[in-house]
Design a protein around this motif. Structure first.
Motif, PDB file in Angstrom:
ATOM      1  N   PHE A  85     -11.831  -8.288   7.797  1.00  0.00           N
ATOM      2  CA  PHE A  85     -10.490  -8.391   7.187  1.00  0.00           C
ATOM      3  C   PHE A  85     -10.054  -6.677   6.878  1.00  0.00           C
ATOM      4  O   PHE A  85      -9.862  -7.047   5.718  1.00  0.00           O
ATOM      5  N   PRO A  86      -9.910  -6.361   7.611  1.00  0.00           N
ATOM      6  CA  PRO A  86      -9.263  -4.862   6.309  1.00  0.00           C
ATOM      7  C   PRO A  86      -8.134  -5.622   5.734  1.00  0.00           C
ATOM      8  O   PRO A  86      -7.012  -5.789   5.978  1.00  0.00           O
ATOM      9  N   THR A  87      -8.057  -4.758   4.605  1.00  0.00           N
ATOM     10  CA  THR A  87      -6.730  -5.088   3.815  1.00  0.00           C
ATOM     11  C   THR A  87      -7.029  -4.780   2.426  1.00  0.00           C
ATOM     12  O   THR A  87      -7.910  -3.945   1.956  1.00  0.00           O
ATOM     13  N   PRO A  88      -5.703  -3.891   2.143  1.00  0.00           N
ATOM     14  CA  PRO A  88      -5.421  -3.146   0.394  1.00  0.00           C
ATOM     15  C   PRO A  88      -6.543  -3.893  -0.499  1.00  0.00           C
ATOM     16  O   PRO A  88      -6.605  -3.042  -0.995  1.00  0.00           O
ATOM     17  N   ALA A  89      -6.404  -5.017  -0.174  1.00  0.00           N
ATOM     18  CA  ALA A  89      -6.730  -6.194  -0.819  1.00  0.00           C
ATOM     19  C   ALA A  89      -8.315  -6.416  -0.894  1.00  0.00           C
ATOM     20  O   ALA A  89      -8.646  -7.171  -2.188  1.00  0.00           O
ATOM     21  N   CYS A 111      -7.542  -7.578  12.610  1.00  0.00           N
ATOM     22  CA  CYS A 111      -6.789  -5.946  12.503  1.00  0.00           C
ATOM     23  C   CYS A 111      -5.036  -7.338  12.368  1.00  0.00           C
ATOM     24  O   CYS A 111      -3.826  -7.470  13.207  1.00  0.00           O
ATOM     25  N   GLY A 112      -4.148  -6.955  10.950  1.00  0.00           N
ATOM     26  CA  GLY A 112      -3.328  -7.344  10.653  1.00  0.00           C
ATOM     27  C   GLY A 112      -2.104  -6.976  10.359  1.00  0.00           C
ATOM     28  O   GLY A 112      -3.131  -5.363  10.432  1.00  0.00           O
ATOM     29  N   ARG A 113      -1.006  -7.023  10.871  1.00  0.00           N
ATOM     30  CA  ARG A 113      -0.104  -5.871  10.468  1.00  0.00           C
ATOM     31  C   ARG A 113       0.758  -6.260   9.718  1.00  0.00           C
ATOM     32  O   ARG A 113       0.475  -7.220   8.850  1.00  0.00           O
ATOM     33  N   TYR A 114       2.388  -6.225   9.555  1.00  0.00           N
ATOM     34  CA  TYR A 114       3.176  -6.305   8.777  1.00  0.00           C
ATOM     35  C   TYR A 114       2.756  -6.146   7.296  1.00  0.00           C
ATOM     36  O   TYR A 114       2.270  -5.375   6.674  1.00  0.00           O
ATOM     37  N   GLU A 115       3.187  -7.547   6.982  1.00  0.00           N
ATOM     38  CA  GLU A 115       2.861  -7.519   5.339  1.00  0.00           C
ATOM     39  C   GLU A 115       1.426  -8.506   4.839  1.00  0.00           C
ATOM     40  O   GLU A 115       1.014  -8.983   3.782  1.00  0.00           O
ATOM     41  N   GLY A 116       1.363  -9.073   6.188  1.00  0.00           N
ATOM     42  CA  GLY A 116      -0.439  -8.886   6.559  1.00  0.00           C
ATOM     43  C   GLY A 116      -0.411 -10.290   6.751  1.00  0.00           C
ATOM     44  O   GLY A 116       0.544 -11.157   7.475  1.00  0.00           O
ATOM     45  N   ILE A 117      -1.488 -10.732   7.115  1.00  0.00           N
ATOM     46  CA  ILE A 117      -2.155 -12.491   8.026  1.00  0.00           C
ATOM     47  C   ILE A 117      -1.436 -13.444   6.637  1.00  0.00           C
ATOM     48  O   ILE A 117      -2.493 -12.949   5.678  1.00  0.00           O
ATOM     49  N   SER A 135     -11.437  -2.607   1.368  1.00  0.00           N
ATOM     50  CA  SER A 135     -10.608  -1.783   1.439  1.00  0.00           C
ATOM     51  C   SER A 135     -10.970  -0.288   2.309  1.00  0.00           C
ATOM     52  O   SER A 135     -11.582  -0.069   2.013  1.00  0.00           O
ATOM     53  N   LEU A 136     -10.273   0.000   3.033  1.00  0.00           N
ATOM     54  CA  LEU A 136     -11.102   1.462   3.409  1.00  0.00           C
ATOM     55  C   LEU A 136     -10.588   2.136   2.054  1.00  0.00           C
ATOM     56  O   LEU A 136     -11.081   3.430   2.024  1.00  0.00           O
ATOM     57  N   GLY A 137      -9.783   2.451   1.685  1.00  0.00           N
ATOM     58  CA  GLY A 137      -9.681   3.385  -0.131  1.00  0.00           C
ATOM     59  C   GLY A 137      -8.123   2.575  -0.736  1.00  0.00           C
ATOM     60  O   GLY A 137      -7.514   1.501  -0.403  1.00  0.00           O
ATOM     61  N   ASP A 138      -7.769   3.260  -1.816  1.00  0.00           N
ATOM     62  CA  ASP A 138      -6.751   2.786  -2.552  1.00  0.00           C
ATOM     63  C   ASP A 138      -4.908   3.638  -2.296  1.00  0.00           C
ATOM     64  O   ASP A 138      -5.165   4.526  -2.449  1.00  0.00           O
ATOM     65  N   TYR A 139      -5.293   2.917  -0.997  1.00  0.00           N
ATOM     66  CA  TYR A 139      -3.768   3.860  -0.719  1.00  0.00           C
ATOM     67  C   TYR A 139      -3.349   2.823   0.566  1.00  0.00           C
ATOM     68  O   TYR A 139      -4.504   1.813   1.164  1.00  0.00           O
ATOM     69  N   VAL A 140      -2.509   2.829   1.378  1.00  0.00           N
ATOM     70  CA  VAL A 140      -1.984   1.324   1.992  1.00  0.00           C
ATOM     71  C   VAL A 140      -1.576   2.171   3.233  1.00  0.00           C
ATOM     72  O   VAL A 140      -1.177   3.060   3.700  1.00  0.00           O
ATOM     73  N   LEU A 141      -1.790   1.566   4.722  1.00  0.00           N
ATOM     74  CA  LEU A 141      -2.161   1.662   5.716  1.00  0.00           C
ATOM     75  C   LEU A 141      -0.751   0.810   6.678  1.00  0.00           C
ATOM     76  O   LEU A 141      -0.555   0.155   5.884  1.00  0.00           O
ATOM     77  N   ASN A 142      -0.518   0.915   7.745  1.00  0.00           N
ATOM     78  CA  ASN A 142       0.554  -0.108   8.368  1.00  0.00           C
ATOM     79  C   ASN A 142       0.396  -1.303   8.780  1.00  0.00           C
ATOM     80  O   ASN A 142       0.558  -1.811   9.226  1.00  0.00           O
ATOM     81  N   GLY A 143      -1.461  -1.112   8.906  1.00  0.00           N
ATOM     82  CA  GLY A 143      -2.035  -2.071   9.779  1.00  0.00           C
ATOM     83  C   GLY A 143      -4.053  -1.819  10.086  1.00  0.00           C
ATOM     84  O   GLY A 143      -4.150  -0.801   9.175  1.00  0.00           O
ATOM     85  N   GLY A 144      -4.137  -2.906  10.143  1.00  0.00           N
ATOM     86  CA  GLY A 144      -5.524  -3.025   9.833  1.00  0.00           C
ATOM     87  C   GLY A 144      -6.126  -2.154  10.957  1.00  0.00           C
ATOM     88  O   GLY A 144      -7.258  -1.651  10.974  1.00  0.00           O
ATOM     89  N   GLU A 145      -5.829  -1.806  12.307  1.00  0.00           N
ATOM     90  CA  GLU A 145      -6.575  -0.522  13.080  1.00  0.00           C
ATOM     91  C   GLU A 145      -6.881   0.596  12.581  1.00  0.00           C
ATOM     92  O   GLU A 145      -8.148   0.610  12.849  1.00  0.00           O
ATOM     93  N   VAL A 146      -6.918   1.481  11.856  1.00  0.00           N
ATOM     94  CA  VAL A 146      -6.772   2.746  11.019  1.00  0.00           C
ATOM     95  C   VAL A 146      -8.711   2.047  10.648  1.00  0.00           C
ATOM     96  O   VAL A 146      -9.920   3.210  11.004  1.00  0.00           O
ATOM     97  N   ALA A 147      -8.305   1.024   9.583  1.00  0.00           N
ATOM     98  CA  ALA A 147      -8.996   0.883   8.859  1.00  0.00           C
ATOM     99  C   ALA A 147     -10.429   0.390  10.023  1.00  0.00           C
ATOM    100  O   ALA A 147     -11.692   0.781   9.726  1.00  0.00           O
ATOM    101  N   ALA A 148      -9.829  -0.487  10.463  1.00  0.00           N
ATOM    102  CA  ALA A 148     -11.439  -1.126  12.127  1.00  0.00           C
ATOM    103  C   ALA A 148     -11.822  -0.148  12.306  1.00  0.00           C
ATOM    104  O   ALA A 148     -12.791   0.315  12.447  1.00  0.00           O
TER     105      ALA A 148
HETATM  106  O1  LIG Z   1      -4.602   0.286   3.921  1.00  0.00           O
HETATM  107  B1  LIG Z   1      -5.206  -0.753   4.634  1.00  0.00           B
HETATM  108  O2  LIG Z   1      -6.555  -0.974   4.973  1.00  0.00           O
HETATM  109  C1  LIG Z   1      -4.317  -2.237   5.540  1.00  0.00           C
HETATM  110  C2  LIG Z   1      -4.746  -3.290   6.035  1.00  0.00           C
HETATM  111  C3  LIG Z   1      -4.142  -4.270   6.393  1.00  0.00           C
HETATM  112  C4  LIG Z   1      -3.150  -4.523   6.281  1.00  0.00           C
HETATM  113  C5  LIG Z   1      -2.137  -4.705   7.130  1.00  0.00           C
HETATM  114  C6  LIG Z   1      -0.726  -5.212   7.194  1.00  0.00           C
HETATM  115  N1  LIG Z   1      -1.221  -3.548   6.213  1.00  0.00           N
HETATM  116  C7  LIG Z   1      -2.817  -3.638   6.246  1.00  0.00           C
HETATM  117  C8  LIG Z   1      -2.850  -2.443   5.574  1.00  0.00           C
END
Ligand SMILES: OB(O)c1ccc2cc[nH]c2c1
Length: 234
Positions: A85-89, A111-117, A135-148
């Motif tokens: 599960f890609p996630t900033p957390a 790959c989550g979107r919005y505020e998460g799954i 987490s890909l790094g200490d920043y926030v993307l709009n979803g998990g696709e780029v991280a995946a």
């Molecule tokens: O920054 B991230 O790696 C990331 C991953 C998943 C979701 C889902 C909603 N925002 C996200 C951000």
């Protein structure tokens, strides 16, 4: 290695058909399947999100479509699969983690979107397969696709046979805990800048020593956090 990706943007992953990973797929070193989460919805609008319990901004991804997607992917259980599960957390994605995941037979990226799954999805899936939140790094993307995508590339290139010359995987940043030394090619002089003489001299011992020192110096300057706490040269 088999990789499954569940996303509401399946078209995002078309790029994985080019370059190294494209050849790896054609040579059946990597098997990649992309799944549209909306195929697991049953309303006219193919709804995948809803408002968060407890209030707050944004929307949360509904658990039901994810549950059906994992039913399809995991069946009665998948001991050979790791669900990422890609996630900033999540835990930091590192070269070391990439090497660990490259040993797995099967990876599933959710790959989550919005505020998460909805948090119950990872909790439920953990009863059927190994789960890791990354987490890909200490920043926030709009979803998990780029991280995946980044993780799949970093992991996929470590699968035996994907990179033509395995030796090229050794002298890379982070592979041995240091940043890599600077690299040069012809011409020997370019816009008044010369290639370091030691690299043109052919003394392999001196070249190896110079490269090691350059890697240490660069790591000290740019990423001192990568150096051992005791200060010993890595
Ligand atoms: O920054 B991230 O790696 C990331 C991953 C998943 C979701 C889902 C909603 N925002 C996200 C951000």
């Amino acid at each position: 290695m088999r990789v499954d990706i569940v996303t509401i943007f399946p078209e995002f992953f078309g790029v994985l058909d080019v370059s190294l990973l494209g050849r790896a797929r054609r040579e059946q070193l990597l098997e990649l399947h992309v799944h549209d989460l909306r195929d697991h919805t049953h309303d006219r609008h193919r709804t995948v999100d809803d408002t968060p319990y407890g209030g707050g901004a944004g929307m949360v991804m509904r658990p039901e479509p994810w549950g059906e997607a994992f039913d399809e992917l995991l069946g009665e259980g998948a001991a050979d699969a790791v669900v990422v599960f890609p996630t900033p957390a999540g835990v930091p994605f590192t070269q070391s983690l990439a090497r660990e995941l490259a040993e797995e037979r099967r990876l599933i990226f959710a790959c989550g979107r919005y505020e998460g799954i909805d948090a119950r999805v990872a909790e439920h899936v953990a009863t059927r397969a190994r789960v890791i939140e990354v987490s890909l790094g200490d920043y926030v993307l709009n979803g998990g696709e780029v991280a995946a995508m980044a993780m799949i590339e970093a992991i996929g290139r470590l699968v035996p046979g994907v990179v033509g010359n395995p030796a090229s995987l050794v002298e890379e940043s982070h592979e041995e805990g240091l940043l890599e030394h600077p690299s040069y090619t012809k011409p020997a002089t370019w816009r008044g800048l010369d290639v370091p003489e030691v690299l043109r001299g052919g003394n392999h011992g001196a070249i190896a020593a110079w490269r090691r020192e350059q890697a240490l110096e660069r790591t000290r300057r740019v990423r001192p956090d990568l150096l051992p706490a005791d200060g010993a040269d890595a």
